[in-house]
Design an enzyme around this catalytic site. Sequence first.
Site, PDB file in Angstrom:
ATOM      1  N   SER A  80       0.789  -1.239   0.000  1.00  0.00           N
ATOM      2  CA  SER A  80       0.000   0.000   0.000  1.00  0.00           C
ATOM      3  C   SER A  80       0.818   1.284   0.000  1.00  0.00           C
ATOM      4  O   SER A  80       0.246   2.372  -0.084  1.00  0.00           O
ATOM      5  CB  SER A  80      -0.959   0.017   1.193  1.00  0.00           C
ATOM      6  OG  SER A  80      -2.046  -0.868   0.959  1.00  0.00           O
ATOM      7  N   LYS A  83       0.029   3.680  -2.714  1.00  0.00           N
ATOM      8  CA  LYS A  83      -1.062   4.655  -2.601  1.00  0.00           C
ATOM      9  C   LYS A  83      -0.535   6.084  -2.540  1.00  0.00           C
ATOM     10  O   LYS A  83      -1.281   7.034  -2.797  1.00  0.00           O
ATOM     11  CB  LYS A  83      -1.930   4.358  -1.383  1.00  0.00           C
ATOM     12  CG  LYS A  83      -2.779   3.089  -1.522  1.00  0.00           C
ATOM     13  CD  LYS A  83      -3.646   2.885  -0.296  1.00  0.00           C
ATOM     14  CE  LYS A  83      -4.650   1.751  -0.469  1.00  0.00           C
ATOM     15  NZ  LYS A  83      -4.050   0.410  -0.327  1.00  0.00           N
ATOM     16  N   SER A 138      -5.955   2.716   4.727  1.00  0.00           N
ATOM     17  CA  SER A 138      -5.415   2.076   3.531  1.00  0.00           C
ATOM     18  C   SER A 138      -6.516   1.351   2.771  1.00  0.00           C
ATOM     19  O   SER A 138      -6.327   0.254   2.243  1.00  0.00           O
ATOM     20  CB  SER A 138      -4.302   1.091   3.905  1.00  0.00           C
ATOM     21  OG  SER A 138      -3.406   0.918   2.846  1.00  0.00           O
TER      22      SER A 138
END
Length: 376
Positions: A80, A83, A138
């Site tokens: 993640s 991101k 997340s």
Amino acid sequence: MLAAVAGAPLAAAPLRAAPSAAATRAVVGGARLAAGGVQAGAGAAAPPRKLTARAWLVADHDSGEVLAAYRAHLRLAPASTLKMLFADALLDRFARTERHTVTDADLAGVPSGSSLVGLRAGVTYTVEELWLGVFLRSGNDAVQVLARMNGGVAKTVAEMQARAADLQALDTHVVSPDGYDHPGQLSSAYDLALFARHGLRDAAFRAYCATRTARFPAGGGRTRVIENTDRLLSGASGVTPYPGLIGVKNGFTSNAGNTFAGAATRAGRTLIVTVLRPESGHNAVYEETAALLDWGFAQGSSARSVGTLVEATSEGGKKAPAAGAPPHPGVRQASSAGLGPDGWGMLGGAGGAVALAAGGAYALRRKRNRQAEQLS
């Protein structure tokens, strides 16, 4: 909420480390960043010895100087932490107060086993709330909704890839916007530091990643509290909060292991640390990040750098020369003939044209407010 904040499918390539960037192109940021072993500048103390991460990097946010690194350009699954690139590409695309009512179709493509903030079909969320879901929890469901608002997953992936190219993050290959495990989805400690540095120049990005808790719609007019999963920020699960931490993003998947990009400020100096896949320990990624931050802050200004975090080409950065080899060995480009069953995939052909258009459009867009506000 933010006002309260202070500060054809891809080939089935194995999900593992890919060859060093040095094997395929001139080294972005300096030759030492592709050298073997730990790299630290003259005049600096030796970095912590008990680090188990497969790759890591310490850099000064303001100057971009890399103070120390280990396998900075080794391509690994990012989880993640990707991101950060998603936010960097899309954060100014919608007004924070814009509202969107989530549908079942919006959530249909969220990969099974994803981290979620818990969006519900039929509930209306502001864009600000969706971004809080991305940064704090997340949430792949929040990523999916924002990607659909942006015109779809394929378009968003193409724009992220174009943004990575503009940032000169040449180790990064985007397959999905959320960082979920997919064959060929790769980045590096160096590229993640580029994403963190550029993102932190944006006031909204910085505020989101520094938010510890926020109230979030629960449907029926009710709200609930969500907490940031960054343990160096929240102090959860026995991790001591790091003094001066201002974010940035943690990640975990079964393939990537634990990944983290963090930034902290001490005595007016801000450092960025990226750590990828420590060998063991549920909190090891946070412990090793804290150790590297401590080491970095202990170094005087006389310590020489071993490389630099380059600037985006659309913002005056000198374009790194390419060596002419394929950008990602073992990962063939997808054609526009098809996507995976979830709809996640990197489009070639038409998608590549979208990427080129996105890169050009981004360069012509407003000069974002990233450097207007200085980190404190």
